[in-house]
Design an enzyme around this catalytic site. Structure first.
Site, short mmCIF file in Angstrom:
data_model
loop_
_atom_site.label_atom_id
_atom_site.label_comp_id
_atom_site.label_asym_id
_atom_site.label_seq_id
_atom_site.Cartn_x
_atom_site.Cartn_y
_atom_site.Cartn_z
CE1 TYR A 131 -3.51 -2.98 0.65
CE2 TYR A 131 -4.75 -0.65 1.02
CZ TYR A 131 -4.65 -1.91 0.89
OH TYR A 131 -6.40 -2.54 1.03
CG ASP B 125 -13.74 -6.86 1.57
OD1 ASP B 125 -13.45 -6.30 3.29
OD2 ASP B 125 -14.09 -6.54 0.88
CG ASP C 242 -8.35 -4.98 1.76
OD1 ASP C 242 -9.13 -4.41 2.71
OD2 ASP C 242 -8.31 -4.55 0.10
CE LYS D 63 1.57 -17.56 -3.15
NZ LYS D 63 0.51 -18.47 -3.12
CG ASP E 202 -2.79 -20.09 -1.62
OD1 ASP E 202 -1.58 -19.84 -1.04
OD2 ASP E 202 -1.50 -21.15 -3.11
C1 IPM Z 1 -10.45 -1.17 4.08
C2 IPM Z 1 -10.63 -0.49 2.61
C3 IPM Z 1 -9.76 0.45 2.09
C4 IPM Z 1 -7.86 -0.31 2.13
C5 IPM Z 1 -9.81 1.64 0.99
C6 IPM Z 1 -10.72 1.52 0.98
C7 IPM Z 1 -8.18 2.33 1.24
O1 IPM Z 1 -10.47 -0.83 1.76
O2 IPM Z 1 -10.36 -0.23 4.81
O3 IPM Z 1 -10.68 -1.81 4.19
O4 IPM Z 1 -7.67 -0.99 1.22
O5 IPM Z 1 -7.88 -1.23 3.78
MG MG Z 2 -10.76 -3.10 2.21
#
Ligand code: IPM
Ligand code: MG
Length: 372
Positions: free
Chosen positions: A142, A249, A245, A189, A221
């Protein structure tokens, strides 16, 4: 306790859900005799529109002068679909994390008993899941050097980590595991990436200080597969920025909605609390956004200041709202009239009247609530 809280509601559904978190915090302040002062500032696409800067200096100054930050959401489709945009809303959030040194992002994932059927995953797979993800937040790909060749045909993002960056979050993850099921899983990884091999080495060394905690390793993975195959095997997951990240999700599917997942981003000096969901532009202003992730982020804020009883009450209120189906449409096939505000009203009312909010429920359901 007196706390000054910077409110960065941001884009899309950010303001709607953050308002519910504030409502709940105000109810807590009243009930427990605290003083919470809220100060708003602009961030993200909203701030670009106003100041051509996704993180205006004023906003950063306010954050630094506050005890904590409540963050909403960031992002706008007009930037997502324009890869050549030089100024992007997300830069505001990334700069904020970096400037405030928020190196550890903690994302709890839980399968709520009342929501087991909402997940596309089988009940027997997810029942009992309770994971805490420790995602490194200010390093890795990042923040590494980004390059785009002159002709625009070649690009690169550098992934870099130092021992120091790995050590500090590893300590937090092990300490958290000591209060939980005493297991840390490092997701990396290491079969391919040099940075991952450094993570393994450093985390193995840090583990020496926590003999009561078990450490194991999973390639990312495989971890992505294990997360939906057998999520109960996890206790604390420790991982770098990008893997965290993605994995978080994915993990949100276990809870039944991404609208439930809260997070805390902490550093040595500052702390910020935000739902993990995005700005969900399609839902903006419709009253359908789930405020629970924002409300649970407010609970994490209280925990950060050791206000455990208060945080617990918020969590009970959330559980009760789920049990009574006082939930937004993402979780509710029964009543589609329950809005973002109504969920917030119910949980705030629960804080004030934990004993009799069953009674108020019928009023809320009929849209006759007088609670503000
Ligand atoms: C999160 C989001 C952020 C990230 C974005 C909005 C930059 O997806 O907080 O998970 O990738 O960290
Ligand atoms: Mg995110």
């Amino acid at each position: 306790m007196k706390l000054s809280i910077a409110v960065l509601a941001g884009d899309g559904i950010g303001p709607e859900v953050t308002n519910q978190a504030i409502k709940v915090l105000k109810a807590v302040a009243l009930e427990f005799d605290h003083t919470f002062l809220f100060n708003e500032a602009a961030v993200g696409a909203t701030a670009i529109d106003m100041f051509n800067n996704p993180l205006p200096d004023e906003t950063l100054k306010l954050c630094k002068a506050s005890d904590a930050i409540l963050f909403g959401a960031i992002g706008d489709p007009k930037y997502d679909n324009d890869p050549s945009a030089k100024v992007r809303p997300e830069q505001g959030l990334l700069k904020l994390r970096k400037e405030l040194g928020l190196y550890a992002n903690i994302r709890p994932v839980k399968a709520y008993e009342t929501l087991l059927s909402k997940s596309p995953l089988k009940k027997q797979i997810i029942q009992g899941t309770d994971i805490s993800i420790y995602r490194e937040l200010t390093g890795g790909i990042y923040f590494g050097e980004k390059k785009l060749s002159e002709d625009g045909n070649t690009a690169s993002d550098l992934c870099e980590y130092s021992r120091f960056e790995i050590e500090r979050i590893a300590h937090l993850a092990f300490k958290a595991a000591q209060t939980r099921k005493k297991k840390v899983t490092l997701v990396d990884k290491a079969n391919v990436l040099e940075t991952s091999r450094l993570w393994r080495k450093v985390v193995t060394e840090v583990a020496e200080n926590y003999k009561d905690v078990g450490l194991d390793f999973l390639f990312v993975d495989n971890a992505a597969m294990q997360m939906i195959l057998n999520p109960k095997q996890f206790d604390v997951i420790l991982t770098e920025n990008l893997f965290g990240d993605v994995i978080s999700d994915e993990a949100s599917v276990i809870g039944g909605s991404i609208g439930l997942l809260a997070s805390a981003s902490v550093g040595d000096k500052y702390a910020m609390f935000e739902p993990i969901h995005g700005s969900y532009p399609q839902a903006t202003g419709k009253g359908i956004a789930n405020p629970i992730a924002a409300i649970l982020s407010a609970a994490m804020l209280l925990e950060h200041f050791k206000l455990y009883e208060e945080a617990e009450l918020i969590k009970e209120g959330v559980e009760k709202s789920l049990k009574l189906h006082i939930t937004t449409p993402d979780l509710n096939s029964k009543f589609d009239t329950i809005t973002t505000t109504k969920v917030g009203d119910f949980i705030a009312d629960f804080i004030s009247n934990p004993k009799d909010s069953n009674l108020n429920f019928s009023n809320i359901h009929l849209g006759q609530s007088t609670i503000i």
